[in-house]
Design a protein around this motif. Structure first.
Motif, PDB file in Angstrom:
ATOM      1  N   ALA A   1       0.833  -1.202   0.000  1.00  0.00           N
ATOM      2  CA  ALA A   1       0.000   0.000   0.000  1.00  0.00           C
ATOM      3  C   ALA A   1       0.868   1.253   0.000  1.00  0.00           C
ATOM      4  O   ALA A   1       0.593   2.213  -0.716  1.00  0.00           O
ATOM      5  CB  ALA A   1      -0.931  -0.007   1.206  1.00  0.00           C
ATOM      6  N   LYS A   2       1.948   1.238   0.808  1.00  0.00           N
ATOM      7  CA  LYS A   2       2.863   2.389   0.830  1.00  0.00           C
ATOM      8  C   LYS A   2       3.543   2.560  -0.526  1.00  0.00           C
ATOM      9  O   LYS A   2       3.699   3.687  -1.020  1.00  0.00           O
ATOM     10  CB  LYS A   2       3.915   2.211   1.920  1.00  0.00           C
ATOM     11  CG  LYS A   2       3.372   2.401   3.317  1.00  0.00           C
ATOM     12  CD  LYS A   2       4.451   2.206   4.364  1.00  0.00           C
ATOM     13  CE  LYS A   2       3.891   2.342   5.763  1.00  0.00           C
ATOM     14  NZ  LYS A   2       4.894   2.072   6.794  1.00  0.00           N
ATOM     15  N   LEU A   3       3.953   1.447  -1.121  1.00  0.00           N
ATOM     16  CA  LEU A   3       4.589   1.480  -2.440  1.00  0.00           C
ATOM     17  C   LEU A   3       3.609   2.037  -3.473  1.00  0.00           C
ATOM     18  O   LEU A   3       3.987   2.863  -4.318  1.00  0.00           O
ATOM     19  CB  LEU A   3       5.053   0.079  -2.836  1.00  0.00           C
ATOM     20  CG  LEU A   3       5.795  -0.053  -4.151  1.00  0.00           C
ATOM     21  CD1 LEU A   3       7.086   0.750  -4.123  1.00  0.00           C
ATOM     22  CD2 LEU A   3       6.087  -1.501  -4.449  1.00  0.00           C
ATOM     23  N   ASN A   4       2.363   1.624  -3.404  1.00  0.00           N
ATOM     24  CA  ASN A   4       1.342   2.118  -4.317  1.00  0.00           C
ATOM     25  C   ASN A   4       1.131   3.623  -4.140  1.00  0.00           C
ATOM     26  O   ASN A   4       1.033   4.360  -5.123  1.00  0.00           O
ATOM     27  CB  ASN A   4       0.027   1.355  -4.094  1.00  0.00           C
ATOM     28  CG  ASN A   4      -1.003   1.682  -5.138  1.00  0.00           C
ATOM     29  OD1 ASN A   4      -0.683   1.834  -6.310  1.00  0.00           O
ATOM     30  ND2 ASN A   4      -2.252   1.806  -4.719  1.00  0.00           N
ATOM     31  N   ASP A   5       1.093   4.086  -2.897  1.00  0.00           N
ATOM     32  CA  ASP A   5       0.927   5.515  -2.632  1.00  0.00           C
ATOM     33  C   ASP A   5       2.108   6.323  -3.190  1.00  0.00           C
ATOM     34  O   ASP A   5       1.918   7.391  -3.781  1.00  0.00           O
ATOM     35  CB  ASP A   5       0.793   5.781  -1.125  1.00  0.00           C
ATOM     36  CG  ASP A   5      -0.506   5.232  -0.556  1.00  0.00           C
ATOM     37  OD1 ASP A   5      -1.439   4.956  -1.342  1.00  0.00           O
ATOM     38  OD2 ASP A   5      -0.573   5.077   0.683  1.00  0.00           O
ATOM     39  N   LEU A   6       3.332   5.808  -3.013  1.00  0.00           N
ATOM     40  CA  LEU A   6       4.516   6.487  -3.545  1.00  0.00           C
ATOM     41  C   LEU A   6       4.491   6.542  -5.068  1.00  0.00           C
ATOM     42  O   LEU A   6       4.852   7.560  -5.667  1.00  0.00           O
ATOM     43  CB  LEU A   6       5.791   5.798  -3.058  1.00  0.00           C
ATOM     44  CG  LEU A   6       6.141   5.995  -1.585  1.00  0.00           C
ATOM     45  CD1 LEU A   6       7.311   5.093  -1.200  1.00  0.00           C
ATOM     46  CD2 LEU A   6       6.483   7.453  -1.322  1.00  0.00           C
TER      47      LEU A   6
END
Length: 146
Positions: free
Chosen positions: A130-135
């Motif tokens: 999810a963090k990777l997707n947000d970045l």
């Protein structure tokens, strides 16, 4: 030796244990369903049909032949459709029950995998994705501005 090593890896990974647990739970579940059908659903159904016992219902193709001494010389040949009805009812109850259980498990899994849901702890791998997707979304937004 290689076969033994492969079996050990298979057993240690949990596949064998998961399968064994599933079979044991499935056998116990089958007993519960059997009692549910025979002792809970069938008596009221039999009562509604004026005492009709479904397991005794059959279509006789050939009657049994009994000799003078009372011994059966030729066995009865019959289509036992009452047993088929009970088995179909078993299948229907198992199908509905499994559907409800899987639906509930999917709902719980969806809650656990939602990174925005703070009530249920999200697994680390989902959290990192999810963090990777947000970045990536942030980076794409910056690139579109240029």
């Amino acid at each position: 030796m290689k076969l033994l090593k492969e079996f050990k890896e298979f057993a240690v990974k949990g596949n064998m244990m998961d399968m064994a647990i599933g079979i044991i739970i499935g056998a116990a579940f089958n007993k519960v369903i059997d009692v549910l059908v025979k002792k809970v659903f069938m008596p009221p159904l039999s009562l509604m049909t004026d005492g009709l016992e479904f397991q005794d219902k059959k279509y006789v193709l050939r009657e049994a032949v009994v000799n003078v001494s009372g011994e059966e010389t030729t066995k009865e040949v019959a289509i036992e459709y009452g047993v088929l009805f009970e088995t179909f009812l078993d299948f229907l109850i198992v199908g509905v029950t499994v559907f409800i259980v899987v639906k509930a498990m999917n709902r719980l899994r969806d809650k656990a995998q939602d990174p925005k849901n703070k009530v249920v702890k999200t697994p680390k791998d989902i959290e990192l994705l999810a963090k990777l997707n947000d970045l990536m979304e942030e980076q794409n937004a910056l690139l579109k501005k240029q």
